[in-house]
Scaffold this motif. Structure first.
Motif, PDB file in Angstrom:
ATOM      1  N   LEU A 157      -1.292  13.070   5.447  1.00  0.00           N
ATOM      2  CA  LEU A 157      -1.060  11.427   5.467  1.00  0.00           C
ATOM      3  C   LEU A 157      -0.435  11.302   6.785  1.00  0.00           C
ATOM      4  O   LEU A 157      -0.731  10.185   7.104  1.00  0.00           O
ATOM      5  CB  LEU A 157       0.493  10.907   4.298  1.00  0.00           C
ATOM      6  N   THR A 159      -9.214   7.719  -6.300  1.00  0.00           N
ATOM      7  CA  THR A 159      -8.664   7.601  -5.074  1.00  0.00           C
ATOM      8  C   THR A 159      -9.010   5.769  -5.257  1.00  0.00           C
ATOM      9  O   THR A 159      -9.022   5.188  -4.345  1.00  0.00           O
ATOM     10  CB  THR A 159      -9.838   7.440  -3.836  1.00  0.00           C
ATOM     11  N   GLU A 198      -6.378  -1.496  -4.181  1.00  0.00           N
ATOM     12  CA  GLU A 198      -5.719  -1.809  -3.340  1.00  0.00           C
ATOM     13  C   GLU A 198      -6.062  -2.569  -1.915  1.00  0.00           C
ATOM     14  O   GLU A 198      -5.351  -3.235  -1.567  1.00  0.00           O
ATOM     15  CB  GLU A 198      -4.246  -0.830  -2.848  1.00  0.00           C
ATOM     16  N   VAL A 256       2.216   1.915  -3.176  1.00  0.00           N
ATOM     17  CA  VAL A 256       1.037   2.511  -4.263  1.00  0.00           C
ATOM     18  C   VAL A 256       0.589   3.901  -4.254  1.00  0.00           C
ATOM     19  O   VAL A 256       0.897   4.662  -4.950  1.00  0.00           O
ATOM     20  CB  VAL A 256      -0.421   1.534  -4.054  1.00  0.00           C
ATOM     21  N   ILE A 257       0.338   3.592  -2.651  1.00  0.00           N
ATOM     22  CA  ILE A 257       0.073   5.989  -2.771  1.00  0.00           C
ATOM     23  C   ILE A 257       1.797   6.554  -2.756  1.00  0.00           C
ATOM     24  O   ILE A 257       1.129   7.635  -3.420  1.00  0.00           O
ATOM     25  CB  ILE A 257       0.024   5.705  -0.905  1.00  0.00           C
ATOM     26  N   THR A 300       0.585  -1.564   0.034  1.00  0.00           N
ATOM     27  CA  THR A 300       0.579   0.346  -0.380  1.00  0.00           C
ATOM     28  C   THR A 300       1.062   1.387  -0.189  1.00  0.00           C
ATOM     29  O   THR A 300       0.631   2.407  -1.084  1.00  0.00           O
ATOM     30  CB  THR A 300      -0.896   0.510   1.260  1.00  0.00           C
ATOM     31  N   LYS A 301       1.787   0.836   0.560  1.00  0.00           N
ATOM     32  CA  LYS A 301       3.076   2.498   0.808  1.00  0.00           C
ATOM     33  C   LYS A 301       2.773   2.622  -0.910  1.00  0.00           C
ATOM     34  O   LYS A 301       3.207   4.035  -0.821  1.00  0.00           O
ATOM     35  CB  LYS A 301       4.192   2.156   1.591  1.00  0.00           C
ATOM     36  N   LEU A 309       0.140  17.232   1.480  1.00  0.00           N
ATOM     37  CA  LEU A 309       0.254  15.870   0.890  1.00  0.00           C
ATOM     38  C   LEU A 309       0.786  14.984   2.222  1.00  0.00           C
ATOM     39  O   LEU A 309      -0.146  14.489   2.700  1.00  0.00           O
ATOM     40  CB  LEU A 309       0.462  14.865   0.187  1.00  0.00           C
ATOM     41  N   SER A 333       3.459   6.193  -5.357  1.00  0.00           N
ATOM     42  CA  SER A 333       3.731   6.059  -6.675  1.00  0.00           C
ATOM     43  C   SER A 333       2.400   7.199  -7.510  1.00  0.00           C
ATOM     44  O   SER A 333       2.109   7.879  -8.012  1.00  0.00           O
ATOM     45  CB  SER A 333       2.683   4.699  -7.658  1.00  0.00           C
ATOM     46  N   LEU A 334       1.188   6.881  -6.534  1.00  0.00           N
ATOM     47  CA  LEU A 334       0.637   7.903  -7.032  1.00  0.00           C
ATOM     48  C   LEU A 334       0.601   9.645  -6.344  1.00  0.00           C
ATOM     49  O   LEU A 334       0.168  10.243  -7.372  1.00  0.00           O
ATOM     50  CB  LEU A 334      -0.794   7.302  -6.490  1.00  0.00           C
ATOM     51  N   ALA A 335       1.117   9.544  -5.696  1.00  0.00           N
ATOM     52  CA  ALA A 335       2.122  10.533  -5.260  1.00  0.00           C
ATOM     53  C   ALA A 335       2.603  11.341  -6.072  1.00  0.00           C
ATOM     54  O   ALA A 335       2.895  12.562  -6.816  1.00  0.00           O
ATOM     55  CB  ALA A 335       1.932  11.093  -3.867  1.00  0.00           C
ATOM     56  N   VAL A 368      -7.061   3.526  -4.545  1.00  0.00           N
ATOM     57  CA  VAL A 368      -5.980   2.938  -3.700  1.00  0.00           C
ATOM     58  C   VAL A 368      -7.606   1.929  -2.934  1.00  0.00           C
ATOM     59  O   VAL A 368      -7.061   1.240  -2.309  1.00  0.00           O
ATOM     60  CB  VAL A 368      -5.930   4.000  -2.359  1.00  0.00           C
TER      61      VAL A 368
END
Length: 102
Positions: free
Chosen positions: A66, A95, A101, A35-36, A32-33, A62, A38-40, A98
């Motif tokens: 977070l 989202t 995920e 993925v987040i 998850t870390k 952000l 990457s999106l950021a 996320v």
């Protein structure tokens, strides 16, 4: 081009442009870390490409947002969550990935 967490990975080696996200060592299967992060990273690129100052300001906020989410107290719902046999997550737009995920 690749956005990667591990700059020495085979994917990074195969690319001309490598954007490291620097999320640190992955400690879980779900990632998850990563993925987040990457999106950021991609969101920051979009803000620059679109020259969107509001989006850029949101990306700058952000890390604090977070961090606030990390320190939320979930104690009051842990009992119900831990005994649940299923869970539904919702997300749309940026989202959605996320939520999937999770």
């Amino acid at each position: 081009m690749a956005v990667v967490n591990e700059t020495e990975s085979p994917l990074a080696s195969a690319c001309d442009i490598v954007i490291p996200m620097g999320a640190g060592r992955e400690l879980s299967v779900a990632a998850t870390k990563t993925v987040i992060a990457s999106l950021a990273a991609l969101l920051r690129l979009v803000a620059v490409w679109k020259e969107d100052s509001a989006l850029h300001a949101s990306v700058e906020r952000l890390p604090d947002r977070l961090d606030q989410a990390l320190h939320l107290d979930w104690g009051s719902v842990l009992g119900e969550l831990s005994s649940a046999s299923s869970l539904v997550t919702l997300g749309r737009g940026p989202t959605l990935a996320v939520a999937q995920e999770a």
